[in-house]
Write a protein that holds these residues in place. Structure first.
Motif, PDB file in Angstrom:
ATOM      1  N   GLU A   1       2.435  -2.855 -13.645  1.00 33.09           N
ATOM      2  CA  GLU A   1       1.801  -1.534 -13.778  1.00 33.09           C
ATOM      3  C   GLU A   1       0.487  -1.505 -13.019  1.00 33.09           C
ATOM      4  N   SER A   2      -0.238  -2.634 -12.993  1.00 34.20           N
ATOM      5  CA  SER A   2      -1.485  -2.700 -12.224  1.00 34.20           C
ATOM      6  C   SER A   2      -1.211  -2.412 -10.755  1.00 34.20           C
ATOM      7  N   GLU A   3      -0.117  -2.999 -10.238  1.00 36.91           N
ATOM      8  CA  GLU A   3       0.218  -2.801  -8.818  1.00 36.91           C
ATOM      9  C   GLU A   3       0.653  -1.364  -8.573  1.00 36.91           C
ATOM     10  N   ASN A   4       1.359  -0.792  -9.545  1.00 38.92           N
ATOM     11  CA  ASN A   4       1.771   0.607  -9.396  1.00 38.92           C
ATOM     12  C   ASN A   4       0.582   1.553  -9.482  1.00 38.92           C
ATOM     13  N   LEU A   5      -0.387   1.209 -10.318  1.00 38.53           N
ATOM     14  CA  LEU A   5      -1.598   2.046 -10.417  1.00 38.53           C
ATOM     15  C   LEU A   5      -2.262   2.121  -9.038  1.00 38.53           C
ATOM     16  N   LEU A   6      -2.415   0.970  -8.409  1.00 38.99           N
ATOM     17  CA  LEU A   6      -3.053   0.940  -7.074  1.00 38.99           C
ATOM     18  C   LEU A   6      -2.204   1.717  -6.065  1.00 38.99           C
ATOM     19  N   ALA A   7      -0.887   1.519  -6.163  1.00 45.94           N
ATOM     20  CA  ALA A   7       0.001   2.167  -5.188  1.00 45.94           C
ATOM     21  C   ALA A   7      -0.015   3.680  -5.338  1.00 45.94           C
ATOM     22  N   TYR A   8      -0.047   4.187  -6.569  1.00 42.80           N
ATOM     23  CA  TYR A   8      -0.012   5.645  -6.776  1.00 42.80           C
ATOM     24  C   TYR A   8      -1.397   6.270  -6.633  1.00 42.80           C
ATOM     25  N   SER A   9      -2.422   5.573  -7.157  1.00 45.01           N
ATOM     26  CA  SER A   9      -3.764   6.186  -7.112  1.00 45.01           C
ATOM     27  C   SER A   9      -4.390   6.085  -5.728  1.00 45.01           C
ATOM     28  N   TRP A  10      -4.190   4.928  -5.084  1.00 43.79           N
ATOM     29  CA  TRP A  10      -4.779   4.771  -3.742  1.00 43.79           C
ATOM     30  C   TRP A  10      -3.710   5.000  -2.678  1.00 43.79           C
ATOM     31  N   GLY A  11      -2.624   4.247  -2.750  1.00 47.56           N
ATOM     32  CA  GLY A  11      -1.604   4.237  -1.696  1.00 47.56           C
ATOM     33  C   GLY A  11      -1.063   5.610  -1.384  1.00 47.56           C
ATOM     34  N   LEU A  12      -0.611   6.329  -2.403  1.00 45.91           N
ATOM     35  CA  LEU A  12       0.033   7.639  -2.169  1.00 45.91           C
ATOM     36  C   LEU A  12      -0.951   8.630  -1.543  1.00 45.91           C
ATOM     37  N   ASN A  13      -2.226   8.486  -1.855  1.00 40.53           N
ATOM     38  CA  ASN A  13      -3.224   9.437  -1.330  1.00 40.53           C
ATOM     39  C   ASN A  13      -3.830   9.014   0.001  1.00 40.53           C
ATOM     40  N   GLU A  14      -3.825   7.722   0.264  1.00 38.99           N
ATOM     41  CA  GLU A  14      -4.549   7.242   1.449  1.00 38.99           C
ATOM     42  C   GLU A  14      -3.637   6.839   2.602  1.00 38.99           C
ATOM     43  N   LEU A  15      -2.397   6.489   2.340  1.00 38.35           N
ATOM     44  CA  LEU A  15      -1.538   5.968   3.412  1.00 38.35           C
ATOM     45  C   LEU A  15      -0.854   7.111   4.151  1.00 38.35           C
ATOM     46  N   GLY A  16      -0.655   6.897   5.461  1.00 34.41           N
ATOM     47  CA  GLY A  16       0.057   7.881   6.279  1.00 34.41           C
ATOM     48  C   GLY A  16       0.893   7.165   7.331  1.00 34.41           C
ATOM     49  N   PRO A  17       1.605   7.939   8.168  1.00 39.57           N
ATOM     50  CA  PRO A  17       2.547   7.363   9.146  1.00 39.57           C
ATOM     51  C   PRO A  17       1.905   6.374  10.109  1.00 39.57           C
ATOM     52  N   GLU A  18       0.583   6.492  10.310  1.00 41.18           N
ATOM     53  CA  GLU A  18      -0.053   5.590  11.276  1.00 41.18           C
ATOM     54  C   GLU A  18      -0.498   4.282  10.613  1.00 41.18           C
TER      55      GLU A  18
END
Ligand SMILES: Cc1ncc(COP(=O)(O)O)c(CNc2co[nH]c2=O)c1O
Length: 410
Positions: free
Chosen positions: A98-115
């Motif tokens: 869940e810790s890894e998912n928290l980072l992935a959803y809170s940071w990853g989903l908002n900050e990552l893009g195609p580049e």
């Protein structure tokens, strides 16, 4: 360093006295979950018996006591992992996953893009690998994997090749739960920072077994679980640098994480509460606090020494058998307290079942590292993983049981 008093330690684990078919249990599945010493169980019972209450500082004595205990558990964990920002840098979750998912959803989903690129390693646990794979698919980011070499170590030349200015995150396991490899997480973090990328370290198999100082590593995020470090299930930790957590949006909403709510909008509470919606794992936090105290009483350096001695002993005994394939590096400072292996011509599940006939608890399977097992060219492996209460005599029992498997299956 003075050796552990294993006999005295074992007295705090009644479960280790259990017998099946008149044979005392030999528990060698600690990388899956460790056993829970009496002081941790007692602390949680005491909570439920004397000061159980919901937190968030209700205006009554019991809630005050429960709130203080819950908040202080954050402080204790921060101190244990060297997080100088204290409780604001320690988020309690359910587990490492869940810790890894928290980072992935809170940071990853908002900050990552195609580049953007996310750089993982080939030895990542599914908790990391699948999570970043799925987030990358949703954001258009790409995922690359640092190669694992023949000895089961990371190919750091390949790491330098993969980590570039397009890299947004380097996500690496501190200690592999399959190979036992202890990875150079400080070096990986430095490489990430040289390219303005963030580093996330999966410490599920490190925090329980060796001293960890997140600021020495300089990791931006670090995760681990209570149940792998003599603590209870149901609680994990995501450490994050305060300024990064401040900038992140929560992805789970509800009570306890807000500052102001109107019909039109809401604002978020302070760290770490912003990331801890609803009723948290209060008893588990009390248990985790007690587990940290218990581990530090023994000493993390001594725990690492004890585990590396058992891993070395197991490695050498299995190697001497001549028909056992062992995965991961030679015994030494970059092998943690576990050994995964296969017995020639015997499937890991059959071997593990034979082990169970001898009341030896080891784990068979892919250990949630299927891509790594594909790379190793085997469908599964048997893993013996050690903790503070294991002995060389228990390793001898493991090795002795191989003969039964040979007679039955080989
Ligand atoms: C390296 C690593 N990362 C993440 C996890 C997930 O931890 P959880 O969220 O608390 O489950 C595990 C658990 N590893 C194992 C769980 O059972 N057998 C194992 O090897 C792990 O070993």
């Amino acid at each position: 360093l003075e050796a552990l008093d294993v006999e005295a330690i074992r007295e705090e684990f009644p479960i280790l006295e259990r017998e099946f078919d008149d044979q005392q249990v030999v528990y060698l599945d600690n990388a899956a979950t460790t056993q829970t010493p009496d002081p941790v169980v007692d602390a949680m019972s005491d909570y439920y018996r004397r000061y159980n209450s919901n937190v968030h500082r209700g205006i009554h004595h019991l809630s005050q006591e429960a709130s203080e205990a819950y908040e202080e558990a954050h402080d204790r964990v921060a101190e244990f992992i060297g997080a100088s920002g204290g409780r604001e840098e320690v988020i309690f979750t359910k587990n490492t996953t869940e810790s890894e998912n928290l980072l992935a959803y809170s940071w990853g989903l908002n900050e990552l893009g195609p580049e953007d690129e996310v750089v993982l390693t080939e030895m990542e646990h599914h908790a990391s690998l699948v999570t970043w794979q799925q987030i990358a698919m949703r954001t258009g980011a790409s995922v690359e994997y640092i190669r694992v070499d023949e000895e089961g170590r990371l190919d750091m030349d390949h790491a330098e090749e993969l980590i570039t200015d397009e890299t947004a995150l380097v996500s690496a396991v501190h200690v592999s739960n399959t190979l036992g490899t202890v990875n150079p997480v400080s070096e990986l973090t430095d490489l990430a920072h040289e390219h303005d990328a963030l580093s996330f370290i999966d410490g599920a198999q490190a925090v329980p077994n060796q001293p960890v100082d997140v600021e020495e590593i300089d990791a931006d995020f670090y995760a681990f679980s209570g149940h792998k470090m003599a603590g209870p299930t149901g609680i994990g930790v995501l450490y994050g640098k305060k300024e990064l957590l401040e900038a992140m949006e929560p992805y789970l909403y509800g009570g306890g994480m807000i500052r102001k709510v109107t019909f039109e909008e809401s604002t978020w509470g302070d760290l770490p509460w912003k990331f801890e919606p609803g009723t948290p794992p209060i008893a588990e936090a009390v248990g985790l606090h007690a587990a940290v105290d218990w581990l530090e009483e023994i000493g993390m350096d001594r725990i690492r020494e004890h585990e590396q001695d058992l891993a070395r002993y197991a490695y050498e005994r299995l190697e001497d058998e001549g028909d056992v394939e062992i995965y991961g590096p030679e015994p030494g400072p970059d092998r943690g307290g576990l050994v995964s292996f296969n017995l020639e011509n015997v499937h890991a599940h059959d071997l593990t079942s034979i082990m169970n006939d001898h009341t030896i608890a080891v784990r068979a399977g892919d250990h949630c590292t299927q891509p790594l097992h594909d790379k190793l060219g085997v469908p599964a492996s048997t893993r013996a993983s050690f903790y503070v209460y294991n002995t060389r005599e228990e390793v001898d029992k493991l090795v002795a049981a191989l003969d039964d498997a040979r007679q039955l299956f080989a």
